[in-house]
Design a protein around this motif. Structure first.
Motif, PDB file in Angstrom:
ATOM      1  N   GLY A  71       0.804  -1.218   0.000  1.00 36.63           N
ATOM      2  CA  GLY A  71       0.000   0.000   0.000  1.00 36.63           C
ATOM      3  C   GLY A  71       0.840   1.273   0.000  1.00 36.63           C
ATOM      4  O   GLY A  71       0.410   2.297   0.549  1.00 36.63           O
ATOM      5  N   LEU A  72       2.014   1.201  -0.612  1.00 34.67           N
ATOM      6  CA  LEU A  72       2.917   2.347  -0.642  1.00 34.67           C
ATOM      7  C   LEU A  72       2.977   2.976  -2.025  1.00 34.67           C
ATOM      8  O   LEU A  72       2.938   2.268  -3.031  1.00 34.67           O
ATOM      9  CB  LEU A  72       4.338   1.918  -0.245  1.00 34.67           C
ATOM     10  N   THR A  73       3.091   4.287  -2.059  1.00 32.28           N
ATOM     11  CA  THR A  73       3.359   4.969  -3.320  1.00 32.28           C
ATOM     12  C   THR A  73       4.867   4.926  -3.562  1.00 32.28           C
ATOM     13  O   THR A  73       5.645   4.599  -2.648  1.00 32.28           O
ATOM     14  CB  THR A  73       2.906   6.449  -3.272  1.00 32.28           C
ATOM     15  N   ILE A  74       5.275   5.279  -4.769  1.00 30.57           N
ATOM     16  CA  ILE A  74       6.706   5.332  -5.072  1.00 30.57           C
ATOM     17  C   ILE A  74       7.402   6.292  -4.113  1.00 30.57           C
ATOM     18  O   ILE A  74       8.452   5.969  -3.548  1.00 30.57           O
ATOM     19  CB  ILE A  74       6.941   5.747  -6.543  1.00 30.57           C
ATOM     20  N   ASN A  75       6.800   7.460  -3.921  1.00 33.72           N
ATOM     21  CA  ASN A  75       7.426   8.458  -3.050  1.00 33.72           C
ATOM     22  C   ASN A  75       7.477   8.017  -1.595  1.00 33.72           C
ATOM     23  O   ASN A  75       8.432   8.324  -0.879  1.00 33.72           O
ATOM     24  CB  ASN A  75       6.718   9.811  -3.185  1.00 33.72           C
ATOM     25  N   GLN A  76       6.462   7.303  -1.140  1.00 33.20           N
ATOM     26  CA  GLN A  76       6.474   6.813   0.239  1.00 33.20           C
ATOM     27  C   GLN A  76       7.595   5.793   0.437  1.00 33.20           C
ATOM     28  O   GLN A  76       8.337   5.857   1.420  1.00 33.20           O
ATOM     29  CB  GLN A  76       5.125   6.188   0.599  1.00 33.20           C
ATOM     30  N   LEU A  77       7.706   4.839  -0.490  1.00 31.43           N
ATOM     31  CA  LEU A  77       8.769   3.835  -0.392  1.00 31.43           C
ATOM     32  C   LEU A  77      10.129   4.510  -0.459  1.00 31.43           C
ATOM     33  O   LEU A  77      11.031   4.199   0.325  1.00 31.43           O
ATOM     34  CB  LEU A  77       8.637   2.781  -1.492  1.00 31.43           C
ATOM     35  N   ALA A  78      10.270   5.451  -1.385  1.00 31.31           N
ATOM     36  CA  ALA A  78      11.547   6.149  -1.531  1.00 31.31           C
ATOM     37  C   ALA A  78      11.917   6.880  -0.249  1.00 31.31           C
ATOM     38  O   ALA A  78      13.065   6.811   0.208  1.00 31.31           O
ATOM     39  CB  ALA A  78      11.469   7.130  -2.702  1.00 31.31           C
ATOM     40  N   SER A  79      10.955   7.551   0.340  1.00 30.42           N
ATOM     41  CA  SER A  79      11.209   8.295   1.565  1.00 30.42           C
ATOM     42  C   SER A  79      11.608   7.361   2.704  1.00 30.42           C
ATOM     43  O   SER A  79      12.566   7.624   3.433  1.00 30.42           O
ATOM     44  CB  SER A  79       9.963   9.088   1.947  1.00 30.42           C
ATOM     45  N   LEU A  80      10.886   6.263   2.859  1.00 34.25           N
ATOM     46  CA  LEU A  80      11.204   5.288   3.909  1.00 34.25           C
ATOM     47  C   LEU A  80      12.578   4.663   3.711  1.00 34.25           C
ATOM     48  O   LEU A  80      13.282   4.358   4.668  1.00 34.25           O
ATOM     49  CB  LEU A  80      10.138   4.187   3.952  1.00 34.25           C
ATOM     50  N   ALA A  81      12.954   4.455   2.435  1.00 35.50           N
ATOM     51  CA  ALA A  81      14.229   3.796   2.122  1.00 35.50           C
ATOM     52  C   ALA A  81      15.393   4.784   2.074  1.00 35.50           C
ATOM     53  O   ALA A  81      16.553   4.378   2.051  1.00 35.50           O
ATOM     54  CB  ALA A  81      14.127   3.057   0.784  1.00 35.50           C
ATOM     55  N   GLY A  82      15.084   6.071   2.021  1.00 36.68           N
ATOM     56  CA  GLY A  82      16.149   7.061   1.952  1.00 36.68           C
ATOM     57  C   GLY A  82      16.805   7.150   0.587  1.00 36.68           C
ATOM     58  O   GLY A  82      17.988   7.458   0.471  1.00 36.68           O
ATOM     59  N   ILE A  83      16.023   6.840  -0.454  1.00 36.24           N
ATOM     60  CA  ILE A  83      16.514   6.968  -1.830  1.00 36.24           C
ATOM     61  C   ILE A  83      15.496   7.790  -2.616  1.00 36.24           C
ATOM     62  O   ILE A  83      14.413   8.067  -2.123  1.00 36.24           O
ATOM     63  CB  ILE A  83      16.782   5.590  -2.489  1.00 36.24           C
ATOM     64  N   SER A  84      15.838   8.165  -3.832  1.00 38.65           N
ATOM     65  CA  SER A  84      14.941   9.044  -4.584  1.00 38.65           C
ATOM     66  C   SER A  84      13.770   8.272  -5.205  1.00 38.65           C
ATOM     67  O   SER A  84      13.890   7.093  -5.543  1.00 38.65           O
ATOM     68  CB  SER A  84      15.707   9.769  -5.690  1.00 38.65           C
ATOM     69  N   GLY A  85      12.658   8.990  -5.368  1.00 42.78           N
ATOM     70  CA  GLY A  85      11.499   8.414  -6.043  1.00 42.78           C
ATOM     71  C   GLY A  85      11.823   8.088  -7.487  1.00 42.78           C
ATOM     72  O   GLY A  85      11.329   7.099  -8.040  1.00 42.78           O
ATOM     73  N   ALA A  86      12.675   8.909  -8.102  1.00 48.86           N
ATOM     74  CA  ALA A  86      13.081   8.647  -9.494  1.00 48.86           C
ATOM     75  C   ALA A  86      13.816   7.316  -9.600  1.00 48.86           C
ATOM     76  O   ALA A  86      13.632   6.567 -10.559  1.00 48.86           O
ATOM     77  CB  ALA A  86      13.951   9.787 -10.003  1.00 48.86           C
ATOM     78  N   GLN A  87      14.635   7.021  -8.598  1.00 48.22           N
ATOM     79  CA  GLN A  87      15.367   5.751  -8.620  1.00 48.22           C
ATOM     80  C   GLN A  87      14.405   4.568  -8.505  1.00 48.22           C
ATOM     81  O   GLN A  87      14.531   3.591  -9.243  1.00 48.22           O
ATOM     82  CB  GLN A  87      16.403   5.714  -7.499  1.00 48.22           C
ATOM     83  N   ILE A  88      13.436   4.665  -7.614  1.00 50.38           N
ATOM     84  CA  ILE A  88      12.430   3.597  -7.478  1.00 50.38           C
ATOM     85  C   ILE A  88      11.680   3.437  -8.798  1.00 50.38           C
ATOM     86  O   ILE A  88      11.476   2.318  -9.286  1.00 50.38           O
ATOM     87  CB  ILE A  88      11.436   3.898  -6.334  1.00 50.38           C
ATOM     88  N   SER A  89      11.282   4.533  -9.398  1.00 49.92           N
ATOM     89  CA  SER A  89      10.557   4.501 -10.663  1.00 49.92           C
ATOM     90  C   SER A  89      11.384   3.836 -11.761  1.00 49.92           C
ATOM     91  O   SER A  89      10.883   2.994 -12.508  1.00 49.92           O
ATOM     92  CB  SER A  89      10.164   5.917 -11.080  1.00 49.92           C
ATOM     93  N   ARG A  90      12.658   4.202 -11.855  1.00 48.31           N
ATOM     94  CA  ARG A  90      13.530   3.595 -12.878  1.00 48.31           C
ATOM     95  C   ARG A  90      13.699   2.098 -12.641  1.00 48.31           C
ATOM     96  O   ARG A  90      13.723   1.317 -13.583  1.00 48.31           O
ATOM     97  CB  ARG A  90      14.892   4.296 -12.907  1.00 48.31           C
ATOM     98  N   ILE A  91      13.814   1.697 -11.377  1.00 50.28           N
ATOM     99  CA  ILE A  91      13.933   0.271 -11.062  1.00 50.28           C
ATOM    100  C   ILE A  91      12.673  -0.458 -11.501  1.00 50.28           C
ATOM    101  O   ILE A  91      12.741  -1.486 -12.184  1.00 50.28           O
ATOM    102  CB  ILE A  91      14.190   0.050  -9.553  1.00 50.28           C
ATOM    103  N   GLU A  92      11.518   0.072 -11.122  1.00 49.76           N
ATOM    104  CA  GLU A  92      10.250  -0.581 -11.442  1.00 49.76           C
ATOM    105  C   GLU A  92      10.002  -0.661 -12.945  1.00 49.76           C
ATOM    106  O   GLU A  92       9.380  -1.603 -13.417  1.00 49.76           O
ATOM    107  CB  GLU A  92       9.091   0.141 -10.755  1.00 49.76           C
ATOM    108  N   ASN A  93      10.468   0.324 -13.688  1.00 52.53           N
ATOM    109  CA  ASN A  93      10.246   0.347 -15.136  1.00 52.53           C
ATOM    110  C   ASN A  93      11.351  -0.348 -15.923  1.00 52.53           C
ATOM    111  O   ASN A  93      11.329  -0.334 -17.157  1.00 52.53           O
ATOM    112  CB  ASN A  93      10.077   1.791 -15.620  1.00 52.53           C
ATOM    113  N   GLY A  94      12.300  -0.953 -15.223  1.00 52.25           N
ATOM    114  CA  GLY A  94      13.369  -1.686 -15.895  1.00 52.25           C
ATOM    115  C   GLY A  94      14.366  -0.789 -16.609  1.00 52.25           C
ATOM    116  O   GLY A  94      15.140  -1.249 -17.435  1.00 52.25           O
ATOM    117  N   ARG A  95      14.363   0.502 -16.301  1.00 54.10           N
ATOM    118  CA  ARG A  95      15.292   1.436 -16.949  1.00 54.10           C
ATOM    119  C   ARG A  95      16.577   1.579 -16.161  1.00 54.10           C
ATOM    120  O   ARG A  95      17.466   2.307 -16.558  1.00 54.10           O
ATOM    121  CB  ARG A  95      14.638   2.807 -17.137  1.00 54.10           C
ATOM    122  N   ARG A  96      16.662   0.914 -15.070  1.00 47.76           N
ATOM    123  CA  ARG A  96      17.872   0.902 -14.260  1.00 47.76           C
ATOM    124  C   ARG A  96      18.183  -0.553 -13.985  1.00 47.76           C
ATOM    125  O   ARG A  96      17.307  -1.366 -13.833  1.00 47.76           O
ATOM    126  CB  ARG A  96      17.620   1.636 -12.931  1.00 47.76           C
ATOM    127  N   GLY A  97      19.444  -0.901 -13.909  1.00 44.99           N
ATOM    128  CA  GLY A  97      19.814  -2.278 -13.618  1.00 44.99           C
ATOM    129  C   GLY A  97      19.323  -2.702 -12.244  1.00 44.99           C
ATOM    130  O   GLY A  97      18.759  -1.912 -11.488  1.00 44.99           O
TER     131      GLY A  97
END
Length: 149
Positions: A17-43
């Motif tokens: 039940g987390l948004t990209i930004n919520q997960l990013a904030s909890l993990a201490g990484i950027s929302g853009a990084q989470i988005s790139r991971i989920e979309n397969g645009r980052r290794g």
């Protein structure tokens, strides 16, 4: 593999039940990084990043490591890493646990604080799993007789 892991992470995030930004904030990484991971645009993320995501999503770190391709049944069972019979309990001490202990550790005579220990754990975790992956790969043999004599 990156795309498969990205799909897995998206499903996991949505199940929690987390948004990209919520997960990013909890993990201490950027929302853009989470988005790139989920979309397969980052290794596939490094183990240190996976640990942050695992803690933020409240899932076992090993589960993320397995989905990311760092762990296989062989590495989980420990079949490759048998401890020699001569090893003492000090030899078998888990370095991670040593870094997590409250006892004082020093490097070049300088005491390590909690942040230093965490950085060391993150770097060593990444190097350890990278080395495990490298050991799994086979190097193709080239015919050396095909060249000039």
């Amino acid at each position: 593999m990156a795309e498969e892991f990205g799909n897995y992470l998206r499903q996991l995030r949505e199940q929690k039940g987390l948004t990209i930004n919520q997960l990013a904030s909890l993990a201490g990484i950027s929302g853009a990084q989470i988005s790139r991971i989920e979309n397969g645009r980052r290794g596939v993320p490094k183990p240190a990043t996976l640990r942050k995501i695992a803690e933020a999503a409240d899932v076992p770190y090993e589960e993320l490591m397995e989905h990311a391709g760092y762990l296989s049944e062989d590495t989980q069972s420990g079949a490759e890493d048998k401890v020699p019979e001569w090893a003492t309990s000090k030899d078998k001490r888990d370095f991670r646990k040593m870094l997590e202990d409250d006892g004082e550790l020093m490097f070049d005579g300088i005491p390590l604080n909690k942040e230093d220990k965490q950085r060391i754990k993150d770097v060593l975790t990444g190097l350890f799993w990278d080395a495990k992956q490298m050991n799994k790969r086979t190097i193709p043999k080239h015919d050396s007789s095909g060249g000039k004599s």
